[in-house]
Design an enzyme around this catalytic site. Sequence first.
Site, mmCIF file in Angstrom:
data_model
loop_
_atom_site.group_PDB
_atom_site.id
_atom_site.type_symbol
_atom_site.label_atom_id
_atom_site.label_comp_id
_atom_site.label_asym_id
_atom_site.label_seq_id
_atom_site.Cartn_x
_atom_site.Cartn_y
_atom_site.Cartn_z
ATOM 1 N N CYS A 105 -8.893 -2.200 -2.808
ATOM 2 C CA CYS A 105 -9.269 -0.799 -2.642
ATOM 3 C C CYS A 105 -8.085 0.099 -3.001
ATOM 4 C CB CYS A 105 -9.700 -0.524 -1.201
ATOM 5 S SG CYS A 105 -11.155 -1.458 -0.669
ATOM 6 N N HIS B 253 -9.801 4.708 0.919
ATOM 7 C CA HIS B 253 -9.773 4.821 2.372
ATOM 8 C C HIS B 253 -8.362 5.127 2.867
ATOM 9 C CE1 HIS B 253 -7.857 0.876 2.710
ATOM 10 N NE2 HIS B 253 -8.840 0.308 2.024
#
Length: 246
Positions: free
Chosen positions: A160, A152
């Site tokens: 992440c 992202h």
Amino acid sequence: MVRLGLIVRYFIFVLIGFLGHSVTGVTLPSSPRAEKSIEQVRPSLTKTLHERGLQYGAPVFIRVFKDPGLLELWVESASKKFELFKTYDICSFSGELGPKVRQGDNQAPEGFYYVNPDRLNPWSRFHLSFNLGYPNTYDRYHGRTGDYLMIHGDCVSIGCYAMTNTYMNEIYALTAAALEQGQPFVRVHIFPFMLEQERLQTYASHEWYGFWLNLKEGYEYFNLNNVPPNVEVSNGRYVFNSAVDD
């Protein structure tokens, strides 16, 4: 009455744009933010791809290396081989070398994942994102837990792989375009580092050495063929063979 009809048609148009759009029968989730981001980068990406003999909307493949913190984006050529299009610096990821094992360990995953249309998130609070599909079949076999592991934007991460928004616009646009044009899913292969034998041998006593040897099989398959392998799981190990599903 005419004015009311125009208003109704306008809101229907906005709703269709928000829910998704389709060019080849594949409906992708979308949002005004995603549309704007894609339109910003589409012309330059199309031009650069064309100069390289590649096409916008062609199948793509992503490789991630925790060390030195790079994301590679490969694009399929007319010969059906994948060519390295761009390499992006990863802005941030949490944890150390080694796979994610359990919810809350703050580790970013390693292994073989994929992104299908349902895993795109144009409404992400981290600019734009797509879900890697952790835990995959291998992870579940080994009892690993966790969810919502993404690539992202916004440059912040807990488990992440975070990119700058500028980089994420391009990565998201190329991934969405490939899916929209019929690629059933985009493979994302995540490694601790480039799994060359000399480098890997320095980790011979590491707890994840055996796991990385298994990852190396898929890493070498792609390096040899310039086509990502089909990945399955057998008896708790990744196994690799010719990819026939793209």
